[in-house]
Write a protein that holds these residues in place. Structure first.
Motif, PDB file in Angstrom:
ATOM      1  N   ARG A 175       0.795  -1.214   0.000  1.00 52.83           N
ATOM      2  CA  ARG A 175       0.000   0.000   0.000  1.00 52.83           C
ATOM      3  C   ARG A 175       0.831   1.269   0.000  1.00 52.83           C
ATOM      4  NH1 ARG A 175      -4.682   0.155   2.008  1.00 52.83           N
ATOM      5  NH2 ARG A 175      -4.938   1.585   0.276  1.00 52.83           N
ATOM      6  N   ASN A 176       2.112   1.178   0.332  1.00 57.50           N
ATOM      7  CA  ASN A 176       2.897   2.389   0.568  1.00 57.50           C
ATOM      8  C   ASN A 176       3.286   3.084  -0.731  1.00 57.50           C
ATOM      9  OD1 ASN A 176       5.041   0.918  -0.490  1.00 57.50           O
ATOM     10  ND2 ASN A 176       6.061   0.605   1.459  1.00 57.50           N
ATOM     11  N   HIS A 177       4.000   4.200  -0.607  1.00 58.89           N
ATOM     12  CA  HIS A 177       4.427   4.972  -1.774  1.00 58.89           C
ATOM     13  C   HIS A 177       5.740   4.465  -2.349  1.00 58.89           C
ATOM     14  CE1 HIS A 177       1.634   8.615  -1.912  1.00 58.89           C
ATOM     15  NE2 HIS A 177       1.135   7.819  -0.994  1.00 58.89           N
ATOM     16  N   ILE A 178       6.097   3.244  -1.968  1.00 56.71           N
ATOM     17  CA  ILE A 178       7.233   2.491  -2.508  1.00 56.71           C
ATOM     18  C   ILE A 178       8.560   3.252  -2.474  1.00 56.71           C
ATOM     19  CG2 ILE A 178       5.995   0.774  -3.870  1.00 56.71           C
ATOM     20  CD1 ILE A 178       6.109   2.506  -6.308  1.00 56.71           C
ATOM     21  N   GLY A 179       8.669   4.251  -1.599  1.00 58.05           N
ATOM     22  CA  GLY A 179       9.917   4.990  -1.488  1.00 58.05           C
ATOM     23  C   GLY A 179      10.968   4.173  -0.761  1.00 58.05           C
ATOM     24  N   TYR A 180      12.178   4.163  -1.277  1.00 60.18           N
ATOM     25  CA  TYR A 180      13.262   3.411  -0.651  1.00 60.18           C
ATOM     26  C   TYR A 180      14.388   4.368  -0.308  1.00 60.18           C
ATOM     27  CZ  TYR A 180      16.610  -0.279   0.375  1.00 60.18           C
ATOM     28  OH  TYR A 180      17.519  -1.089   1.017  1.00 60.18           O
ATOM     29  N   GLN A 181      14.509   4.677   0.978  1.00 58.06           N
ATOM     30  CA  GLN A 181      15.652   5.436   1.483  1.00 58.06           C
ATOM     31  C   GLN A 181      16.118   4.760   2.765  1.00 58.06           C
ATOM     32  OE1 GLN A 181      12.591   7.490   2.153  1.00 58.06           O
ATOM     33  NE2 GLN A 181      12.241   7.509  -0.046  1.00 58.06           N
ATOM     34  N   ARG A 182      17.389   4.878   3.034  1.00 54.07           N
ATOM     35  CA  ARG A 182      17.930   4.392   4.298  1.00 54.07           C
ATOM     36  C   ARG A 182      18.156   5.572   5.221  1.00 54.07           C
ATOM     37  NH1 ARG A 182      22.400   0.357   1.385  1.00 54.07           N
ATOM     38  NH2 ARG A 182      20.837  -1.002   0.397  1.00 54.07           N
ATOM     39  N   GLY A 183      18.152   5.316   6.514  1.00 51.85           N
ATOM     40  CA  GLY A 183      18.452   6.361   7.477  1.00 51.85           C
ATOM     41  C   GLY A 183      19.915   6.755   7.411  1.00 51.85           C
ATOM     42  N   THR A 184      20.337   7.586   8.327  1.00 51.13           N
ATOM     43  CA  THR A 184      21.716   8.071   8.321  1.00 51.13           C
ATOM     44  C   THR A 184      22.620   7.143   9.141  1.00 51.13           C
ATOM     45  OG1 THR A 184      21.363   9.441  10.282  1.00 51.13           O
ATOM     46  CG2 THR A 184      20.910  10.445   8.125  1.00 51.13           C
ATOM     47  N   LYS A 185      23.892   7.234   8.868  1.00 45.22           N
ATOM     48  CA  LYS A 185      24.860   6.426   9.613  1.00 45.22           C
ATOM     49  C   LYS A 185      24.720   6.663  11.111  1.00 45.22           C
ATOM     50  CE  LYS A 185      28.151   6.626   5.766  1.00 45.22           C
ATOM     51  NZ  LYS A 185      29.464   7.130   5.284  1.00 45.22           N
ATOM     52  N   PHE A 226      22.933  -6.124   5.716  1.00 49.92           N
ATOM     53  CA  PHE A 226      21.545  -6.589   5.746  1.00 49.92           C
ATOM     54  C   PHE A 226      20.652  -5.715   4.859  1.00 49.92           C
ATOM     55  CE2 PHE A 226      23.162  -8.189   9.899  1.00 49.92           C
ATOM     56  CZ  PHE A 226      23.021  -9.544   9.623  1.00 49.92           C
ATOM     57  N   PHE A 227      20.977  -4.426   4.735  1.00 48.95           N
ATOM     58  CA  PHE A 227      20.284  -3.596   3.747  1.00 48.95           C
ATOM     59  C   PHE A 227      20.519  -4.137   2.343  1.00 48.95           C
ATOM     60  CE2 PHE A 227      20.454  -0.162   7.023  1.00 48.95           C
ATOM     61  CZ  PHE A 227      19.137   0.254   6.959  1.00 48.95           C
ATOM     62  N   ASP A 228      21.765  -4.410   2.032  1.00 50.38           N
ATOM     63  CA  ASP A 228      22.121  -4.829   0.675  1.00 50.38           C
ATOM     64  C   ASP A 228      21.573  -6.207   0.325  1.00 50.38           C
ATOM     65  OD1 ASP A 228      23.497  -2.473   0.291  1.00 50.38           O
ATOM     66  OD2 ASP A 228      25.484  -3.340   0.626  1.00 50.38           O
ATOM     67  N   LYS A 229      21.458  -7.092   1.314  1.00 53.88           N
ATOM     68  CA  LYS A 229      21.085  -8.473   1.030  1.00 53.88           C
ATOM     69  C   LYS A 229      19.724  -8.597   0.368  1.00 53.88           C
ATOM     70  CE  LYS A 229      20.610 -13.064   3.063  1.00 53.88           C
ATOM     71  NZ  LYS A 229      20.703 -13.903   4.286  1.00 53.88           N
ATOM     72  N   SER A 230      18.785  -7.741   0.739  1.00 52.98           N
ATOM     73  CA  SER A 230      17.403  -7.933   0.285  1.00 52.98           C
ATOM     74  C   SER A 230      17.074  -7.223  -1.021  1.00 52.98           C
ATOM     75  CB  SER A 230      16.424  -7.474   1.370  1.00 52.98           C
ATOM     76  OG  SER A 230      16.573  -6.101   1.630  1.00 52.98           O
ATOM     77  N   ILE A 231      17.986  -6.399  -1.569  1.00 58.41           N
ATOM     78  CA  ILE A 231      17.632  -5.620  -2.752  1.00 58.41           C
ATOM     79  C   ILE A 231      18.611  -5.832  -3.895  1.00 58.41           C
ATOM     80  CG2 ILE A 231      16.675  -3.834  -1.245  1.00 58.41           C
ATOM     81  CD1 ILE A 231      18.999  -1.997  -2.360  1.00 58.41           C
ATOM     82  N   THR A 232      18.139  -5.508  -5.091  1.00 53.20           N
ATOM     83  CA  THR A 232      19.000  -5.345  -6.251  1.00 53.20           C
ATOM     84  C   THR A 232      18.794  -3.928  -6.774  1.00 53.20           C
ATOM     85  OG1 THR A 232      18.985  -7.668  -6.892  1.00 53.20           O
ATOM     86  CG2 THR A 232      19.466  -6.069  -8.623  1.00 53.20           C
ATOM     87  N   MET A 283      10.630   1.605   4.956  1.00 49.31           N
ATOM     88  CA  MET A 283      10.640   0.295   4.312  1.00 49.31           C
ATOM     89  C   MET A 283      12.029  -0.334   4.291  1.00 49.31           C
ATOM     90  SD  MET A 283       9.119  -0.935   0.634  1.00 49.31           S
ATOM     91  CE  MET A 283       9.956   0.334  -0.302  1.00 49.31           C
ATOM     92  N   ALA A 284      13.051   0.427   3.926  1.00 52.95           N
ATOM     93  CA  ALA A 284      14.403  -0.125   3.870  1.00 52.95           C
ATOM     94  C   ALA A 284      14.856  -0.584   5.246  1.00 52.95           C
ATOM     95  CB  ALA A 284      15.370   0.919   3.310  1.00 52.95           C
ATOM     96  N   THR A 285      14.552   0.214   6.265  1.00 51.08           N
ATOM     97  CA  THR A 285      14.960  -0.128   7.627  1.00 51.08           C
ATOM     98  C   THR A 285      14.289  -1.400   8.111  1.00 51.08           C
ATOM     99  OG1 THR A 285      15.466   2.160   8.234  1.00 51.08           O
ATOM    100  CG2 THR A 285      14.901   0.662  10.018  1.00 51.08           C
ATOM    101  N   VAL A 286      13.002  -1.562   7.822  1.00 48.41           N
ATOM    102  CA  VAL A 286      12.289  -2.730   8.336  1.00 48.41           C
ATOM    103  C   VAL A 286      12.728  -3.991   7.603  1.00 48.41           C
ATOM    104  CG1 VAL A 286      10.197  -2.801   6.896  1.00 48.41           C
ATOM    105  CG2 VAL A 286      10.047  -3.320   9.338  1.00 48.41           C
TER     106      VAL A 286
END
Length: 585
Positions: free
Chosen positions: A114-124, A147-153, A567-570
């Protein structure tokens, strides 16, 4: 689909194998968990979901990026109960004492459908703070990044489909994300106003950065989405993680089924009670129960099952298994305010005739291009709120609350008129600014001892006067963006909303109370923390304090809401916890 069974048949299926499942309650995270845990034949995994496939129950409204606005507004007018929980909040002071619709996904994939499909990660710094707060170095940026990298291409921008004045540089942070299930890419379309607005924010000091996935947010760049790079169709937890795993015999899905209670022997979780369209059954858990029911229903299920504030449980006659006062507390979210202008560049009013709509449809169906392939909103920058716009006391409080790299404001360029019907056929755009460093906190509680009754949701937006002050400053900042000379060529007439007559703090706050927005980023109602923290509900591996064989793995379990859309964080959280479970923790 050999791994796909329904309701009681699924339990019989497990029994024929002589197995009892590990159980998960669904949200964005649970399908990733189900995929990872079922990859080992030592685990049998049951996924429980109140909805079903959103492709069936919501069709193109979920699949096509531009339709994301349908059903996710602050009223229930166009919400679809087949994919939405139809939750409303308590009257919110920050919204003029209105009760508002809080959109949540009721489908396989949860709110990733349902979300706006935005993909951003938080800050270091935000993840380093997380690690420090919960006493687990695994959440520090340098350790969590894998773990961020593992789930995406990550997919590079398709320069043949996107206009030359809106072509982003390829973010080098994506180069290490090459084999994950979720496709992250730039959409094939952004509104024409976006490239103008990007010039304006950069002129006001928001430096160009390579993107929003490298642990840096303060600055300006182009946004990315979780979409198929060729078709521009939504890529959700269901498409990415469930579909490839459905063939596994040790994974079973219970659609149209609610988990209504966690079952215990003493303080040991041993299973769940289910309700499948009115039929009540029980499912045992050989290893453990994992709640991924989301920010509202994970604490609701805990309380109904006997875990939560003693006074609340006693009020509804629920036997107390664990008195955890933090259950349902600490709710974080992101409020926003919008400033609107009429412009010469095309915006969402390009859909206001049959011919324009037909052209948009044809373009999307042909090659995933045109206005339907974008969401109608683009994050163009993040910044600390200019200190000249707020008091010294509030500035000091902001600086003390978060790491230096954590922005206060998220700035978006949006298309369209904010009301239900534009006053004319002109083109309208907005600068929408959200607070991502807030002081107000909300709550979730129960309305009865039954999971079939909705939870009591109180977002508590703008209850802290500092948030009011900062959002007033955000409106003034949006006006400064519109006033930059780089936009002179595209603006038409005076400000549409709130309008030039709205100038004093009191008038701006009144406008905010009538028109503020929510980004549906509620989090942290089952707060992660160290043992001994009186408000913590789970430890750093999601295990509920004082309870055996019960975890919470979803956005409710984060200690605070990092900047960036969650989304990226979860997904990273689910990857980390899945690795811990598979490792025997």
């Amino acid at each position: 689909m050999s791994g796909y069974q329904v309701g009681v048949q699924a339990e019989r299926f497990f029994k024929t194998l002589g197995l009892t499942p590990l159980r998960l309650e669904l949200s964005d995270t649970s399908l990733l968990l189900a995929n990872r845990l079922s990859s080992s034949l030592a685990n049998t995994v049951a996924v429980i979901e109140a909805g079903t496939f959103y492709e069936i129950s919501n069709g193109n409204v979920s699949n096509i990026p531009r339709y994301v606005w349908t059903g996710t507004g602050m009223t229930l007018d166009d919400a679809n109960p087949l994919v939405d929980w139809m939750f409303t909040t308590e009257p919110e002071v920050g919204f003029g004492n209105q009760s508002i619709h809080y959109a949540r996904g009721r489908a396989l994939g949860g709110s990733s459908a349902r979300n706006h499909i935005g993909y951003q990660r938080g800050t270091k710094g935000s993840y380093d703070k997380w690690a420090e707060d919960v006493g687990d170095d695994g959440f520090a940026w340098n350790n969590l990044r894998k773990f961020f990298d593992k789930s995406i291409t990550f997919h590079k921008v398709d320069t043949s489909k996107r206009s030359s004045n809106s072509t982003p540089p390829n973010d080098p942070a994506g180069q290490s994300a090459t084999s994950g299930e979720v496709s992250v890419s730039y959409t094939n379309y952004v509104g024409p106003f976006t490239s103008w607005a990007l010039k304006a924010v950069r002129a006001l000091g928001m430096k160009a950065i390579s993107g929003y996935i490298g642990g840096e947010l303060i600055g300006s760049s182009w946004d990315m989405r979780s979409v198929d790079p060729k078709t521009m169709v939504r890529d959700s937890a269901e498409t990415a993680f469930l579909r490839p795993a459905l063939k596994r015999q040790n994974l079973v899905v219970y659609p149209n089924t609610m988990a209504t209670k966690v079952l215990f022997e003493g303080t040991k979780a041993v299973g769940v009670q289910l309700n499948t369209l009115g039929k009540v059954t029980k499912l045992s858990a050989k290893k453990e129960v994992i709640l991924s029911a989301g920010v509202f229903q994970s604490p609701q299920l805990l309380m109904i099952s006997g875990i939560g504030p003693k006074a609340t449980l006693s009020k509804y006659g629920i036997p107390v298994i664990a008195d955890l006062p933090g259950v349902g507390q600490n709710l974080h979210d992101h409020p926003a305010a919008l400033v609107v202008h009429k412009v010469k560049t095309p915006s969402s009013t390009q859909f206001n005739t049959v011919a324009k709509r037909a052209a948009a449809d044809a373009s999307f169906l042909r090659d995933g291009t045109g206005p339907l392939s974008g969401t109608g909103g683009e994050i163009i920058g993040w910044e600390k709120v200019p200190r000249r716009l707020i008091s010294n006391k509030t500035a000091a409080d902001l600086d003390a609350a978060v790491p230096k790299d954590w922005p206060d404001l998220e700035i978006l360029a949006t298309e369209g008129y904010p009301g239900p019907v534009p006053p004319d056929d002109s083109d309208y755009v907005g600068i929408d600014i959200a607070l991502v460093n807030t002081f107000s906190r909300g709550t979730v509680s129960i309305s009865s001892a039954s999971a079939l009754d909705p939870p009591i949701i109180h977002i508590n937006f703008l209850s802290d006067s500092r948030d009011q002050e900062i959002l007033i400053a955000a409106v003034r900042r949006a006006r400064e963006i519109f006033a930059d000379k780089s936009l002179e060529a595209v603006l038409v007439g005076e400000e549409v909303a709130p309008g030039n007559a709205t100038q004093t703090d009191e008038d701006i706050l009144s406008y905010i109370h009538k028109s503020a927005q929510i980004f549906f980023h509620a989090s942290s109602t089952c707060k992660m923390g160290k043992n001994g923290d009186p408000n913590a509900v789970v430890d750093s591996q999601g295990r509920v304090f004082g309870i055996e064989r019960l975890r919470v793995v979803d956005l409710s379990a984060v200690p605070f809401l990092p900047p960036g859309h969650p989304m990226a964080t979860v997904y990273a959280l689910a990857e980390k916890q899945a690795a811990a479970i598979l490792g025997g923790s």
